[in-house]
Design an enzyme around this catalytic site. Structure first.
Site, PDB file in Angstrom:
ATOM      1  N   ARG A  28       9.612   8.387  -0.452  1.00  0.00           N
ATOM      2  CA  ARG A  28       9.010   7.837   0.426  1.00  0.00           C
ATOM      3  C   ARG A  28       8.807   8.183   1.957  1.00  0.00           C
ATOM      4  O   ARG A  28       8.227   8.108   2.963  1.00  0.00           O
ATOM      5  CB  ARG A  28       8.908   6.084   0.433  1.00  0.00           C
ATOM      6  N   VAL A  48      -0.530   3.156  -1.479  1.00  0.00           N
ATOM      7  CA  VAL A  48       0.289   3.899  -2.397  1.00  0.00           C
ATOM      8  C   VAL A  48       1.708   3.616  -2.190  1.00  0.00           C
ATOM      9  O   VAL A  48       2.031   3.216  -0.846  1.00  0.00           O
ATOM     10  CB  VAL A  48      -0.029   5.156  -2.870  1.00  0.00           C
ATOM     11  N   GLU A  49       2.677   3.572  -3.026  1.00  0.00           N
ATOM     12  CA  GLU A  49       4.124   3.592  -2.630  1.00  0.00           C
ATOM     13  C   GLU A  49       4.381   2.438  -1.653  1.00  0.00           C
ATOM     14  O   GLU A  49       5.210   2.481  -0.871  1.00  0.00           O
ATOM     15  CB  GLU A  49       4.597   4.806  -2.136  1.00  0.00           C
ATOM     16  N   GLY A  50       4.072   1.113  -2.112  1.00  0.00           N
ATOM     17  CA  GLY A  50       4.082   0.046  -1.489  1.00  0.00           C
ATOM     18  C   GLY A  50       3.103  -0.152  -0.525  1.00  0.00           C
ATOM     19  O   GLY A  50       2.984   0.413   0.510  1.00  0.00           O
TER      20      GLY A  50
END
Length: 829
Positions: A380, A502-504
């Site tokens: 991330r 995305v990704e949190g």
């Protein structure tokens, strides 16, 4: 001496001892001296003195003798703390334990060691990495026709995929021993960033296999057999990977994953009684899923027959499943905001896999969430920040050029004060974003896995990317909203919410993750206290808690004293690095770090386990931590770059903007603190002289905007990494030509307009004036030709695409002729 003066003296001594974080013994000694002097001054009787000293000695013994202190003070506090400690789910605990604490730990300390940060070597690309960027990456960018990909094909052409695989783009993070490129995090970031400036679809297709997915998981947790089999195939593109985590009922809440596998024995490839897992799942939003040959899957594993252990609920587990496995359904697509990267749902019905398809083997069954969190801490930090920086840099390059080329009211629009405001935000945010991107990638390259920092850069770089592209769209106006091959911003504008989601998701990241995870991991004492409370009841547990607890008390007192003093003095006496231009910023950040550390402890003390439910409070504390980190990155960039004074407007604008945001976050925290008295104390410590910071001035914004409006070394460094096509007819290349042409004729136009004011030339249009000026000898024929060239390039730049009435359904394609639509309407009529 009066009692009032004794109170002042005692308070001053206490402040000094707290400021320097003196140990208990020093506090005790100082208190004894003050008490002795006080009794001597007041002439206390012998009996009174004896009683006073007896009480003092008892208290001193309770604080200084470890055995007494632990049993009399620490033990009851320890018991209360254990009872008050909130329950943490296994998935929450694994998230808290993921990654490493890096510079965020210094910011939580209230005493950031700036020299330690500046001593970290500047991240650099190797010769091979530079050659890859200058060679294969440039070639790939030239192959990417984003309009064709997103509007006509909806996928990357086969020849592009072949090039990506053959050149090793899918194996950038895979070590050489497995056939990969073995690139650094910085190189990975640079590749994704440059590709983003050309095609979001191309960038996403390359970045996903190099981020959170099978390769990263195999490198950290795979068995040797799994590594030796899959990593070479992934590196060569013989396998296209995807990773399936999110499902219809489980997004951020991993504990609610309904996808399940049951340990059992079954038939597999002609063998009977194979120990394996029977799986059922339904996933969505899986990037590269529709074309993947290797599916990474997260699911809950159960062992009702206890075939692999003594418990039934094993926990979240990860496995690698070839997509041709019977029962796997894959191939349908989602359509995320006019993007053409492959993304879609997949599912499995009664899929049987052997146990050795679990990543890491049986040993790692049930450890999937920890594995994911540790990988996410690094991944991330790279892909999405690089993607956002690419968008911001492209916007900075093109909007600055467009602002100088586009003329209204005989003046470049970039010089209008309203447009200057947008250009200043674009330049300042891009500078800060790139500084944070590089510093964070550099941290990964020295072995860090900064979990909290990864959340900071993911959230703030994607959010700043959104601000930058919005401003760029506003400046470009109609040029940016009309889609077609000439539009170099529209797809970025459409697709920026994807990175934010995305990704949190960003709302969750800001309100729950940044501070929620950082407060425990980054704090120098909280995690030690929690760990002690979770140990079995023993003398060691009590001793560990005692050390942490009393260290914590000193820490709180010190930060309160330091924050107050630094606020009253403007941090003028803080010892910091930097030069005459930057030292004040180091001091302000030191001051706010101390105030942040005090606010953190006050919030945790008064709200305890309820703090994680106070999402707005947590979000504001996270904002403060984030701005501290982003400003740190800017200062490091400036130092690493050799203190280029020409960059000072960018540095000053970005830090002043961040400090103003930090002040607003503190204000919101104070005004909404659930405990009024504590809020008053926090206000007193943080703003003893009031809120005195202002946003960047108009003059500073003017300087930043000016840096974007013409070529310079500063503009080149700011936009370094943007792909500028070699083909002069491509829109971005054409815009850069138009910029230089516009600059060349500006002084010529100035002479023409000055002559017109003197009534030496006349004409209804600028072209008429120029022609008359050439006739009168005010400008030369070459200068008139330069004006014609600049006008032609400007016209090519400001033109937008138009299409037939049916948008080319019969004969797809855009036309550059401005009259195409009118002609079509005429013919129809």
């Amino acid at each position: 001496m009066s009692g009032w003066w004794w109170a002042v003296a005692a308070s001053g001594m206490a402040w000094a001892l707290a400021y320097w974080r003196a140990p208990i013994l020093v506090w005790t000694t100082a208190a004894a001296l003050v008490l002795a002097a006080f009794m001597l001054d007041r002439g206390v009787t012998a009996g009174g003195a004896a009683a006073t000293w007896a009480i003092f000695i008892v208290l001193a013994a309770m604080l200084n003798v470890a055995a007494i202190r632990r049993n009399v003070i620490a033990r009851p506090v320890f018991a209360w703390f254990r009872g008050a400690l909130p329950q943490v789910s296994p998935t929450e605990q694994e998230a808290l334990d993921a990654g490493t604490v890096w510079w965020d730990g210094d910011l939580f300390s209230g005493r950031p060691d700036w020299r330690k940060l500046l001593a970290i070597p500047r991240p650099e690309l190797t010769a091979e990495e530079k050659a890859f960027l200058d060679g294969p990456v440039e070639e790939l960018c030239a192959m990417l026709d984003d309009w064709k990909i997103t509007h006509q094909l909806y996928y990357l052409p086969p020849e592009v995929w072949t090039f990506i695989k053959d050149q090793g783009f899918l194996g950038m993070i895979i070590p050489r021993q497995y056939g990969g490129l073995g690139f650094s995090a910085l190189a990975h970031s640079e590749v994704v960033m440059k590709l983003t400036t050309r095609s979001g679809t191309g960038a996403v297709s390359v970045m996903v296999p190099n981020s959170l997915g099978p390769a990263e998981l195999l490198l950290q947790y795979g068995t040797e057999t799994q590594k030796n089999h899959y990593l070479p195939r992934l590196a060569k593109g013989l396998e296209v990977p995807c990773f399936a985590l999110t499902g219809p009922e489980a997004g951020s809440d991993a504990s609610s994953i309904p996808d399940a596998g049951v340990v059992c024995k079954g038939a597999f490839e002609g063998r009977q009684d194979v120990l394996g897992i029977r799986l059922n799942w339904e996933k969505r939003y899986i990037t590269l899923g529709p074309i993947a040959t290797l599916l990474g899957l997260a699911f809950k594993l159960y062992d009702p027959e206890h075939l692999i252990g003594g418990k039934e609920d094993i926990g979240i587990t990860l496995a690698l499943i070839p997509t041709h496995t019977p029962g796997v359904s894959i191939g349908r697509r989602h359509f995320p905001l006019n993007s053409a990267f492959q993304n879609g749902p997949n599912s499995g019905k009664d899929v049987f896999i052997p146990m050795d398809w679990v990543i890491g083997g049986v040993e790692y069954a049930g450890q999937g969430w920890r594995m994911l969190m540790n990988c996410l801490a690094a991944g991330r930090s790279i892909s999405l920040p690089a993607n956002s920086c690419g968008i911001a840099k492209l916007a900075a390059l093109t909007t600055g050029a467009y602002g100088r080329v586009r003329i209204q009211f005989r003046m470049p629009i970039g010089k209008f004060e309203g447009v200057e405001e947008a250009l200043a935000r674009i330049g300042g945010h891009t500078y800060m974003m790139d500084a944070a991107r590089v510093m964070t990638a550099g941290a990964i390259d020295i072995g860090e896995k900064p979990a909290v920092v990864s959340a900071v850069v993911k959230y703030h770089l994607t959010e700043r990317g959104r601000i930058v592209i919005n401003d760029a769209m506003d400046v470009h106006g109609g040029k940016a909203i009309c889609m077609g091959p000439r539009n170099y911003l529209g797809r970025s504008y459409q697709q920026i919410p994807i990175a934010i989601t995305v990704e949190g998701a960003n709302i969750l990241t800001r309100s729950m993750i940044i501070f929620g995870q950082g407060a425990i991991r980054g704090h120098p004492y909280v995690l030690r206290e929690i760990n002690a409370a979770r140990e079995p009841d023993s003398a060691k547990a009590l001793a560990d808690f005692d050390d942490a607890f009393f260290g914590h008390i000193g820490f709180v007192a010190s930060n309160a004293a330091r924050a107050l003093f630094l606020g009253l003095t403007g941090a003028a006496f803080a010892r910091v690095p930097g030069d005459a231009d930057t030292r004040r910023y180091y001091r302000q950040l030191t001051r706010y770090s101390a105030a942040f550390a005090f606010a953190t402890d006050l919030a945790m003390l008064l709200m305890g386990g309820q703090l994680k439910r106070k999402e707005k409070i947590s979000a504001r504390l996270g904002d403060i931590l984030s701005q501290l980190y982003l400003c740190s990155a800017v200062l490091k960039r400036y130092e690493d770059g050799g203190r280029q004074r020409a960059e000072l407007p960018l540095l000053e604008w970005s830090i002043q903007d961040a400090l103003y945001r930090m002040q607003a976050a503190f204000s919101g925290l104070v005004e909404n603190f659930p405990h009024a008295l504590a809020g008053f104390k926090l206000r007193l410590v943080t703003f003893p002289l009031g809120r005195r910071l202002a946003p960047p001035s108009d003059e500073l914004g003017h300087k930043v905007a000016a840096l974007l409006l013409e070529p310079s070394s500063v503009r080149e460094r700011l936009t370094n990494g943007v792909y500028v096509p070699a083909n002069p007819d491509e829109p971005v290349a054409q815009l850069e030509q138009a910029l230089r042409a516009a600059l060349a004729v500006e002084p010529v136009y100035a002479r023409i307009y000055a002559a017109a004011k003197r009534n030496e030339v006349s004409g209804r249009t600028p072209d008429d004036l120029a022609a008359h000026a050439e006739q009168r000898g005010i400008i030369t024929r070459d200068e008139l030709d330069a004006i014609a060239l600049s006008k032609a390039l400007r016209r090519a730049v400001v033109m937008v695409d138009d299409f037939p009435p049916d948008f080319g359904k019969e004969n797809a394609g855009a036309r550059s002729s401005p009259s195409a639509s009118a002609e079509a309407v005429t013919k129809t009529a």
